[in-house]
Design a protein around this motif. Structure first.
Motif, PDB file in Angstrom:
ATOM      1  N   PRO A 171       0.827  -1.205   0.000  1.00 20.98           N
ATOM      2  CA  PRO A 171       0.000   0.000   0.000  1.00 20.98           C
ATOM      3  C   PRO A 171       0.868   1.266   0.000  1.00 20.98           C
ATOM      4  CG  PRO A 171       0.142  -0.887   2.202  1.00 20.98           C
ATOM      5  CD  PRO A 171       0.885  -1.836   1.322  1.00 20.98           C
ATOM      6  N   GLY A 172       0.196   2.442  -0.208  1.00 13.95           N
ATOM      7  CA  GLY A 172       0.899   3.718  -0.146  1.00 13.95           C
ATOM      8  C   GLY A 172       1.674   4.048  -1.400  1.00 13.95           C
ATOM      9  N   LEU A 173       1.372   3.444  -2.526  1.00 16.61           N
ATOM     10  CA  LEU A 173       2.082   3.734  -3.765  1.00 16.61           C
ATOM     11  C   LEU A 173       1.615   5.057  -4.353  1.00 16.61           C
ATOM     12  CD1 LEU A 173       2.013   0.236  -5.541  1.00 16.61           C
ATOM     13  CD2 LEU A 173       3.886   1.258  -4.238  1.00 16.61           C
ATOM     14  N   SER A 174       2.502   5.739  -5.080  1.00 12.12           N
ATOM     15  CA  SER A 174       2.134   6.942  -5.837  1.00 12.12           C
ATOM     16  C   SER A 174       2.874   6.943  -7.154  1.00 12.12           C
ATOM     17  CB  SER A 174       2.473   8.203  -5.038  1.00 12.12           C
ATOM     18  OG  SER A 174       3.876   8.318  -4.852  1.00 12.12           O
ATOM     19  N   VAL A 175       2.243   7.523  -8.147  1.00  9.94           N
ATOM     20  CA  VAL A 175       2.821   7.592  -9.485  1.00  9.94           C
ATOM     21  C   VAL A 175       2.773   9.057  -9.943  1.00  9.94           C
ATOM     22  CG1 VAL A 175       2.640   6.861 -11.883  1.00  9.94           C
ATOM     23  CG2 VAL A 175       2.093   5.271 -10.030  1.00  9.94           C
ATOM     24  N   GLY A 176       3.889   9.555 -10.416  1.00  9.17           N
ATOM     25  CA  GLY A 176       3.940  10.927 -10.927  1.00  9.17           C
ATOM     26  C   GLY A 176       4.240  10.939 -12.411  1.00  9.17           C
ATOM     27  N   ALA A 177       3.698  11.968 -13.122  1.00 12.57           N
ATOM     28  CA  ALA A 177       3.954  12.118 -14.554  1.00 12.57           C
ATOM     29  C   ALA A 177       4.217  13.604 -14.843  1.00 12.57           C
ATOM     30  CB  ALA A 177       2.780  11.610 -15.369  1.00 12.57           C
ATOM     31  N   LEU A 178       5.239  13.856 -15.627  1.00 10.47           N
ATOM     32  CA  LEU A 178       5.595  15.223 -15.987  1.00 10.47           C
ATOM     33  C   LEU A 178       5.139  15.496 -17.414  1.00 10.47           C
ATOM     34  CD1 LEU A 178       7.082  17.879 -15.354  1.00 10.47           C
ATOM     35  CD2 LEU A 178       9.175  16.784 -16.265  1.00 10.47           C
ATOM     36  N   PHE A 179       4.397  16.608 -17.582  1.00  7.66           N
ATOM     37  CA  PHE A 179       3.929  17.022 -18.902  1.00  7.66           C
ATOM     38  C   PHE A 179       4.543  18.376 -19.233  1.00  7.66           C
ATOM     39  CE2 PHE A 179       0.706  14.252 -17.120  1.00  7.66           C
ATOM     40  CZ  PHE A 179       0.432  13.395 -18.163  1.00  7.66           C
ATOM     41  N   ALA A 180       4.771  18.641 -20.526  1.00  2.77           N
ATOM     42  CA  ALA A 180       5.358  19.915 -20.959  1.00  2.77           C
ATOM     43  C   ALA A 180       4.709  20.365 -22.254  1.00  2.77           C
ATOM     44  CB  ALA A 180       6.868  19.783 -21.133  1.00  2.77           C
ATOM     45  N   ALA A 181       4.799  21.693 -22.507  1.00  2.00           N
ATOM     46  CA  ALA A 181       4.244  22.244 -23.755  1.00  2.00           C
ATOM     47  C   ALA A 181       5.093  21.813 -24.930  1.00  2.00           C
ATOM     48  CB  ALA A 181       4.190  23.764 -23.669  1.00  2.00           C
ATOM     49  N   VAL A 182       4.440  21.637 -26.064  1.00  2.00           N
ATOM     50  CA  VAL A 182       5.140  21.215 -27.274  1.00  2.00           C
ATOM     51  C   VAL A 182       5.922  22.412 -27.802  1.00  2.00           C
ATOM     52  CG1 VAL A 182       4.914  20.347 -29.613  1.00  2.00           C
ATOM     53  CG2 VAL A 182       3.387  19.521 -27.805  1.00  2.00           C
ATOM     54  N   PRO A 183       7.244  22.305 -27.987  1.00  2.00           N
ATOM     55  CA  PRO A 183       8.040  23.415 -28.507  1.00  2.00           C
ATOM     56  C   PRO A 183       7.575  23.839 -29.891  1.00  2.00           C
ATOM     57  CG  PRO A 183       9.438  21.698 -27.579  1.00  2.00           C
ATOM     58  CD  PRO A 183       8.057  21.137 -27.670  1.00  2.00           C
ATOM     59  N   ALA A 184       7.874  25.073 -30.242  1.00  2.00           N
ATOM     60  CA  ALA A 184       7.526  25.585 -31.573  1.00  2.00           C
ATOM     61  C   ALA A 184       8.179  24.752 -32.648  1.00  2.00           C
ATOM     62  CB  ALA A 184       7.968  27.045 -31.692  1.00  2.00           C
ATOM     63  N   GLY A 185       7.458  24.490 -33.658  1.00  2.00           N
ATOM     64  CA  GLY A 185       7.990  23.687 -34.768  1.00  2.00           C
ATOM     65  C   GLY A 185       7.837  22.200 -34.557  1.00  2.00           C
ATOM     66  N   GLU A 186       7.232  21.768 -33.426  1.00  2.00           N
ATOM     67  CA  GLU A 186       7.005  20.346 -33.171  1.00  2.00           C
ATOM     68  C   GLU A 186       5.518  20.087 -32.984  1.00  2.00           C
ATOM     69  OE1 GLU A 186       9.305  18.909 -29.977  1.00  2.00           O
ATOM     70  OE2 GLU A 186      11.235  19.582 -30.777  1.00  2.00           O
ATOM     71  N   CYS A 187       5.169  18.839 -33.106  1.00  2.00           N
ATOM     72  CA  CYS A 187       3.779  18.430 -32.867  1.00  2.00           C
ATOM     73  C   CYS A 187       3.771  17.239 -31.912  1.00  2.00           C
ATOM     74  CB  CYS A 187       3.072  18.078 -34.178  1.00  2.00           C
ATOM     75  SG  CYS A 187       3.827  16.694 -35.063  1.00  2.00           S
ATOM     76  N   THR A 188       2.590  16.829 -31.444  1.00  2.00           N
ATOM     77  CA  THR A 188       2.506  15.722 -30.500  1.00  2.00           C
ATOM     78  C   THR A 188       2.069  14.440 -31.191  1.00  2.00           C
ATOM     79  OG1 THR A 188       0.249  16.296 -29.963  1.00  2.00           O
ATOM     80  CG2 THR A 188       1.976  17.253 -28.597  1.00  2.00           C
ATOM     81  N   ASP A 189       2.600  13.336 -30.652  1.00  2.00           N
ATOM     82  CA  ASP A 189       2.150  12.011 -31.099  1.00  2.00           C
ATOM     83  C   ASP A 189       0.898  11.678 -30.287  1.00  2.00           C
ATOM     84  OD1 ASP A 189       1.646   9.352 -31.542  1.00  2.00           O
ATOM     85  OD2 ASP A 189       3.746   8.725 -31.418  1.00  2.00           O
ATOM     86  N   PRO A 190      -0.262  11.617 -30.947  1.00  2.00           N
ATOM     87  CA  PRO A 190      -1.492  11.414 -30.189  1.00  2.00           C
ATOM     88  C   PRO A 190      -1.535  10.055 -29.489  1.00  2.00           C
ATOM     89  CG  PRO A 190      -1.908  11.195 -32.535  1.00  2.00           C
ATOM     90  CD  PRO A 190      -0.506  11.704 -32.413  1.00  2.00           C
ATOM     91  N   VAL A 191      -0.732   9.110 -29.908  1.00  2.00           N
ATOM     92  CA  VAL A 191      -0.729   7.792 -29.287  1.00  2.00           C
ATOM     93  C   VAL A 191       0.168   7.788 -28.063  1.00  2.00           C
ATOM     94  CG1 VAL A 191      -0.188   5.361 -29.630  1.00  2.00           C
ATOM     95  CG2 VAL A 191      -1.259   6.682 -31.471  1.00  2.00           C
ATOM     96  N   ARG A 192       1.370   8.351 -28.187  1.00  2.00           N
ATOM     97  CA  ARG A 192       2.330   8.285 -27.091  1.00  2.00           C
ATOM     98  C   ARG A 192       2.387   9.567 -26.274  1.00  2.00           C
ATOM     99  NH1 ARG A 192       7.843   6.708 -29.710  1.00  2.00           N
ATOM    100  NH2 ARG A 192       7.182   8.299 -31.188  1.00  2.00           N
ATOM    101  N   SER A 193       1.620  10.587 -26.660  1.00  2.00           N
ATOM    102  CA  SER A 193       1.625  11.889 -25.959  1.00  2.00           C
ATOM    103  C   SER A 193       3.035  12.477 -25.892  1.00  2.00           C
ATOM    104  CB  SER A 193       1.050  11.755 -24.547  1.00  2.00           C
ATOM    105  OG  SER A 193      -0.295  11.404 -24.603  1.00  2.00           O
ATOM    106  N   THR A 194       3.815  12.266 -26.926  1.00  2.00           N
ATOM    107  CA  THR A 194       5.172  12.838 -26.993  1.00  2.00           C
ATOM    108  C   THR A 194       5.228  13.830 -28.147  1.00  2.00           C
ATOM    109  OG1 THR A 194       5.912  11.017 -28.379  1.00  2.00           O
ATOM    110  CG2 THR A 194       6.228  10.795 -26.000  1.00  2.00           C
ATOM    111  N   SER A 195       6.245  14.677 -28.132  1.00  2.00           N
ATOM    112  CA  SER A 195       6.378  15.691 -29.189  1.00  2.00           C
ATOM    113  C   SER A 195       7.197  15.157 -30.345  1.00  2.00           C
ATOM    114  CB  SER A 195       7.038  16.962 -28.636  1.00  2.00           C
ATOM    115  OG  SER A 195       8.372  16.690 -28.229  1.00  2.00           O
ATOM    116  N   ILE A 196       6.895  15.656 -31.518  1.00  2.00           N
ATOM    117  CA  ILE A 196       7.622  15.264 -32.730  1.00  2.00           C
ATOM    118  C   ILE A 196       8.099  16.545 -33.397  1.00  2.00           C
ATOM    119  CG2 ILE A 196       7.515  14.085 -34.942  1.00  2.00           C
ATOM    120  CD1 ILE A 196       5.224  12.436 -33.832  1.00  2.00           C
ATOM    121  N   ARG A 197       9.389  16.652 -33.646  1.00  2.00           N
ATOM    122  CA  ARG A 197       9.938  17.844 -34.305  1.00  2.00           C
ATOM    123  C   ARG A 197       9.594  17.806 -35.783  1.00  2.00           C
ATOM    124  NH1 ARG A 197      13.774  21.440 -32.872  1.00  2.00           N
ATOM    125  NH2 ARG A 197      14.299  20.168 -31.060  1.00  2.00           N
ATOM    126  N   SER A 198       9.046  18.941 -36.328  1.00  2.00           N
ATOM    127  CA  SER A 198       8.684  19.020 -37.754  1.00  2.00           C
ATOM    128  C   SER A 198       9.801  19.683 -38.539  1.00  2.00           C
ATOM    129  CB  SER A 198       7.390  19.807 -37.935  1.00  2.00           C
ATOM    130  OG  SER A 198       7.550  21.125 -37.485  1.00  2.00           O
TER     131      SER A 198
END
Length: 635
Positions: A599-626
């Protein structure tokens, strides 16, 4: 033809001469050969069984009980004698052999036996040296010879006590230093059994190696037959004899019988005929009787033939008169003139030179009257053998099967069975099963049941389950009990039993429900045992989530998460992407698997804005540089 009442008169009178009334007379019928053939008219095993039953029912005798003491040091080779067929040791003579070791020189061990019908009033019975003259022991109690001693206590049950001491000890004085005395506890001896005491309690003095004392209980068995009379074929006018042997040390009487009649004055263990005639041909057996009962020998056939006549055998036994065989019979013909010929018929007519010429064993599946004639090599002489009637009794197979769990035993076991014979079937259920009924060529629920074999039979025993296994477990996060107790896997309960299942969560866990052969969230849960059950109690705990930045963490399954494993998925808001896990999850892959075992587990996740000139992968929620695109135009 049946054995007459004179047979019973003989046994009763013989037994009376050996003892007084008071103890049941028992019997032993020696095993016959395994061949499926019997002679007529002697009566065979069925009459012997009847004799045994009648004598058990009507004859009673009494005699002193008899047993033995066996001394042996090594428990792995100690033998409890059975059958009471070994003679007692002769009296020991000479001086004891001095021993070396803890005891003084010239001192040997002795053993004695107290016995009685009351545990509080044992009387002295016998004593014998443990290391007698001729012993090879190098220390007291080590590798002594084995000796057997007859004891004569009366009554039953018998209480006994074994005592061991050195030859200089004087009861009831104290045990001098360097000397030995010991005793077993008082025990009850059941007639016909033995008790082994690998160690005798040391009463003082020196320490001795363990001494194995084997006591054989009272022996009240009929005479054991060690050598059976043998069948034989002789010429007319030549001697014939039968011998029966018993190694029993107790007195016994012997009486010879021919067919169903007692032979007058034939009371020796060997019965002899000086000049056998046709009237002497038949089945012979001996009855040995002592104060405990009687034993009947196996049958021995006497075949008496004219000189140079061939010998007829059925199923490898000399045939005389009428022989009954079950199912089939193999007839062999031997002897006759040297290098001569044998002619035979199967219809009872006298053989001639036109009859079948014997060349090998004849298999009969129908009844026949066998006649055989031997003829000399020069065809000048011929001799007829006495005719043999072979009666073939049809034999049928009994097939058995079971439904459920259990076994069927047959008595007798010699499948196939002669026509119209009776077979007893006994159904024995396995643990947590019960015999229910018969099916096939038997019906009802009588057990055992008798079947008459007047044709092929197929019988099935049906067993019903009376108990079912219950397994209650949990992957973790708590405990589960049945009727307030933790049970072993596959614990059986009687059908119809109602049990209560309770789930108790550990700290920071919660009960979620039952899985397997039961469901729902009732706690406690009432369960009626009607089948095999495998049930799990499922517990869950809260897994905390911490999303830093625009996004969220999705738990599968949701909180409270069951004990085991869970999937965490990072879902970024539009224009943002998932960077990395922390806490119970690690890495940058999403979704990820976490272990939920504490018991007592916790999970953290860090999110960030997509830099200019990049887009996000809708499946993996990661950024892709264009990559920028260059456009050319024609002027």
């Amino acid at each position: 033809m049946k054995k007459t009442s004179s047979f019973f008169v003989f046994l009763a009178s013989t037994a009376s001469s050996l003892g007084q009334s008071g103890t049941n007379l028992t019997s032993t019928v020696q095993p016959q050969s395994n061949m499926r053939m019997r002679s007529v008219p002697p009566g065979g095993n069925a009459i012997k069984g009847l004799l045994s039953w009648l004598l058990l029912l009507n004859t009673a005798l009494f005699a002193l009980a008899q047993g033995k003491v066996t001394l042996q040091n090594d428990p792995s080779t100690a033998i409890v004698l059975g059958d009471c067929v070994f003679p007692a040791d002769a009296e020991f003579a000479g001086q004891p052999v001095p021993t070396t070791g803890p005891l003084p020189s010239g001192v040997v061990l002795e053993v004695g036996l107290y016995c009685g019908t009351d545990s509080n009033s044992l009387t002295w019975q016998t004593a014998v040296l443990l290391n007698p003259p001729g012993g090879t022991g190098t220390a007291p109690g080590i590798i002594p010879p084995t000796h057997k001693v007859l004891i004569f206590p009366g009554g039953s049950p018998l209480y006994m006590q074994v005592m061991v001491w050195d030859s200089t000890y004087a009861y009831p004085g104290s045990v001098p230093s360097g000397h030995y005395v010991g005793a077993s506890s008082v025990f009850t001896m059941i007639p016909g059994t033995g008790i082994s005491y690998p160690g005798i309690n040391n009463g003082g003095g020196t320490t001795m190696p363990q001494t194995n004392i084997v006591v054989e209980g009272p022996c009240n068995t009929p005479p054991l037959i060690s050598s059976q009379p043998q069948s034989q074929s002789v010429w007319q006018g030549t001697p014939a004899s039968f011998t029966v042997m018993s190694p029993s040390p107790m007195p016994f009487a012997c009486q010879w019988w021919k067919n169903s009649a007692m032979i007058p004055n034939a009371t020796n263990t060997t019965y002899s005929l000086n000049a056998a005639s046709n009237a002497d041909a038949g089945t012979y057996f001996a009855v040995l009787t002592n104060i405990y009962g009687f034993s009947i020998s196996s049958n021995a056939e006497l075949q008496v033939l004219p000189y140079e006549a061939p010998s007829i055998s059925v199923n490898n036994q000399f045939a005389v008169g009428t022989v009954v065989a079950d199912g089939s019979a193999v007839v062999t013909i031997a002897g006759g003139f040297t290098n001569g010929f044998i002619f035979y018929t199967l219809d009872g007519t006298a053989p001639t030179t036109s009859s079948a010429l014997y060349s090998g064993p004849i298999t009969l599946t129908n009844s026949a009257t066998v006649q055989a004639m031997s003829m000399s090599q020069d065809f000048s002489q011929s001799v007829l053998a006495p005719a043999v009637i072979v009666q073939i009794v049809p034999a049928y197979y009994l097939q058995t099967s079971v439904r459920g769990q259990g076994i069927i035993t047959l008595s007798p076991t010699n499948n196939p069975y002669p026509s119209n014979s009776t077979v007893v079937l006994t159904a024995t259920a396995a643990t947590n099963w019960a015999f229910d009924h018969w099916s096939g060529d038997a019906s009802g629920n009588q057990n055992p049941i008798s079947i008459t074999m007047n044709g092929p039979r197929n019988v099935q025993a049906v067993f019903a389950q009376t108990g079912f296994p219950l397994t209650v477990s949990t992957p973790g996060g708590g405990s589960a009990t049945v009727n307030g107790q933790t049970i072993q896997p596959v614990t059986y309960y009687s059908a119809g039993t109602v049990v209560s299942l309770a789930a108790t969560p550990s700290n920071n866990w919660v009960f979620l429900g039952w899985q397997g052969d039961a469901g729902g969230t009732n706690n406690p849960l009432s369960l009626t045992i009607t089948q095999t059950n495998n049930i799990q109690a499922i517990f869950g705990t809260i897994v905390a989530t911490n999303a830093v930045g625009p996004g969220e963490i999705v738990l599968t399954p949701p909180n409270p998460v069951p004990f085991g494993a869970a999937t965490v998925t990072a879902v970024a808001s539009p224009g943002n992407y998932f960077r990395v896990w922390s806490g119970a999850a690690s890495g940058t892959n999403s979704p990820a698997t976490i272990s939920v075992t504490t018991p007592g587990l916790s999970v953290g996740a860090l999110f960030a804005a997509v830099p200019a000139g990049e887009c996000t992968d809708p499946v993996r929620s990661t950024s892709i540089r264009s990559k920028p695109t260059m456009t050319w135009a024609l002027r």
